[in-house]
Design an enzyme around this catalytic site. Structure first.
Site, mmCIF file in Angstrom:
data_model
loop_
_atom_site.group_PDB
_atom_site.id
_atom_site.type_symbol
_atom_site.label_atom_id
_atom_site.label_comp_id
_atom_site.label_asym_id
_atom_site.label_seq_id
_atom_site.Cartn_x
_atom_site.Cartn_y
_atom_site.Cartn_z
ATOM 1 N N CYS A 77 0.838 -1.208 0.000
ATOM 2 C CA CYS A 77 0.000 0.000 0.000
ATOM 3 C C CYS A 77 0.871 1.257 0.000
ATOM 4 C CB CYS A 77 -0.915 0.004 1.220
ATOM 5 S SG CYS A 77 -1.943 1.479 1.313
ATOM 6 N N CYS A 123 -0.504 4.197 2.022
ATOM 7 C CA CYS A 123 -0.278 4.085 3.478
ATOM 8 C C CYS A 123 1.180 4.359 3.842
ATOM 9 C CB CYS A 123 -0.634 2.689 3.976
ATOM 10 S SG CYS A 123 -2.074 1.946 3.238
ATOM 11 N N ASP A 124 2.104 3.760 3.099
ATOM 12 C CA ASP A 124 3.502 3.732 3.538
ATOM 13 C C ASP A 124 4.459 4.613 2.728
ATOM 14 O OD1 ASP A 124 2.746 1.870 5.436
ATOM 15 O OD2 ASP A 124 3.049 0.184 4.074
#
Ligand code: NAP
Length: 308
Positions: free
Chosen positions: A135, A138-139
């Protein structure tokens, strides 16, 4: 035991859209989501092809809007995992939740979506969350000015590589062929981005590191040579698999596990419908998931008119 006209399993765009249509049709409806609403859609930073939004909109914002709209029509939403599903008799399902609770429903709409496929190489599991990710939204920001590798040649790989290039110093896309599967517009953007580089005809054989990922072993498929590459992060986008393994064997699925439906989104089990990425279909997009949800919600309504 609570009893519903329809229970929708999964809270991504297909499930939320099904919930909106079912609730607006006056069905006593419950949407069950095991973790958080949105599914894979919320991992997309910029959605440029959802009709009606000429300016890019985040997947998260689309989902927030969908939730707000569905709740306006009194769709009940509960955060509960589903363990199993049994057809009880002619027009009746039993749904067993992970918390031990049992629900009844005349119809069920499956909208369980799909999950990222793992690459299946040594080190992948060990370094997931320690530099290996599925992701970018997200990261990605954790990898500012770092060297990142993205694996895959589809829409997800290219979209996420373009997103990661905003933060990273260098993004290398490792793809097993010499042609990309992604949409042309994404290919052109990636080719033009000075931070994005390609390693063609290559696969990652192993992921190594210490407390964090540090290195990948890459094989060139043309001459079988193997080389080590130093990296700070690895993002894997090699496709997705449907979240359908838990379904009873009476639900027909294709060899990859995607649920087989007819054009009214009925499955092989009477009263059970499927919508979105969990079903066999030629195009998996937020808009086609939402469209499936609308159809499934209305088909559940018609089914109830005819069968109860
Ligand atoms: P995908 O389209 O199935 O692409 C997977 C990529 O991974 C392919 O390039 C494939 O290579 C490669 N691959 C598969 N197994 C591999 C392995 N073991 N080792 C190395 N490479 C491997 O998957 P996706 O990109 O996740 O997309 C999933 C669905 O969502 C698609 O229908 C896609 O169109 C849709 N989607 C759409 C958008 C958008 O339109 N904005 C964004 C994201 C996703 P080959 O090409 O050689 O098979």
């Amino acid at each position: 035991m609570s009893f519903y006209d329809t229970v929708i399993i999964g809270g991504g765009p297909a499930g939320l859209s099904a919930g909106l249509y079912a609730a607006r049709a006056g069905l006593k409806s419950l949407l069950l989501e095991k973790s958080f609403l949105g599914g894979q859609a919320i991992t997309t930073d910029k959605v440029e092809n959802y009709p009606g939004f000429p300016e890019p909109i985040s997947g998260l914002k689309i989902i927030q809007n969908m939730e707000e709209q569905a709740r306006k029509y009194d769709l009940a939403i509960d955060v509960q995992g589903v363990k199993s599903l049994v057809r009880n008799h002619e027009t009746d399902f039993r749904i067993y939740l992970e918390n031990g609770q049992e629900l009844g429903s005349h119809t069920v709409i499956l909208a369980t979506g799909a999950s990222p496929i793992r690459l299946g190489v040594p080190g992948e599991e060990e370094f997931t969350g320690r530099g290996v990710s599925y992701c970018a939204t997200c990261d990605g920001p954790l990898f500012r000015e770092r060297e990142i590798v993205v694996i895959g040649g589809g829409n997800s790989a290219l979209e996420e590589a373009l997103f990661l290039a905003k933060f990273a110093q260098k993004v290398t896309i490792v793809h097993r062929r010499s042609a990309l599967r992604a949409d042309k517009i994404l290919q052109e953007r990636a080719f033009q981005n000075p931070k994005i580089h390609f390693l063609w005809g290559s696969t990652v054989q192993e992921i190594k590191g210490d407390t964090q990922v540090r290195e990948i072993i890459v094989q060139n498929l043309a001459d079988q040579s193997v080389a080590s590459h130093r990296i700070d992060g690895l993002f894997i986008y090699v496709g997705s698999k449907p979240n359908t393994a838990w379904l009873p064997s009476t639900v027909a699925v294709d060899p990859q596990g995607f649920v087989i439906t007819d054009e009214k989104l009925s499955t092989s089990l009477k009263g059970l419908f499927a919508a979105g990425d969990c079903r066999q279909k030629p195009l998996r997009q937020i808009v086609t998931a939402a469209s499936d949800g609308a159809l499934a919600g209305m088909m559940a309504y018609h089914y109830l008119q005819e069968n109860t």
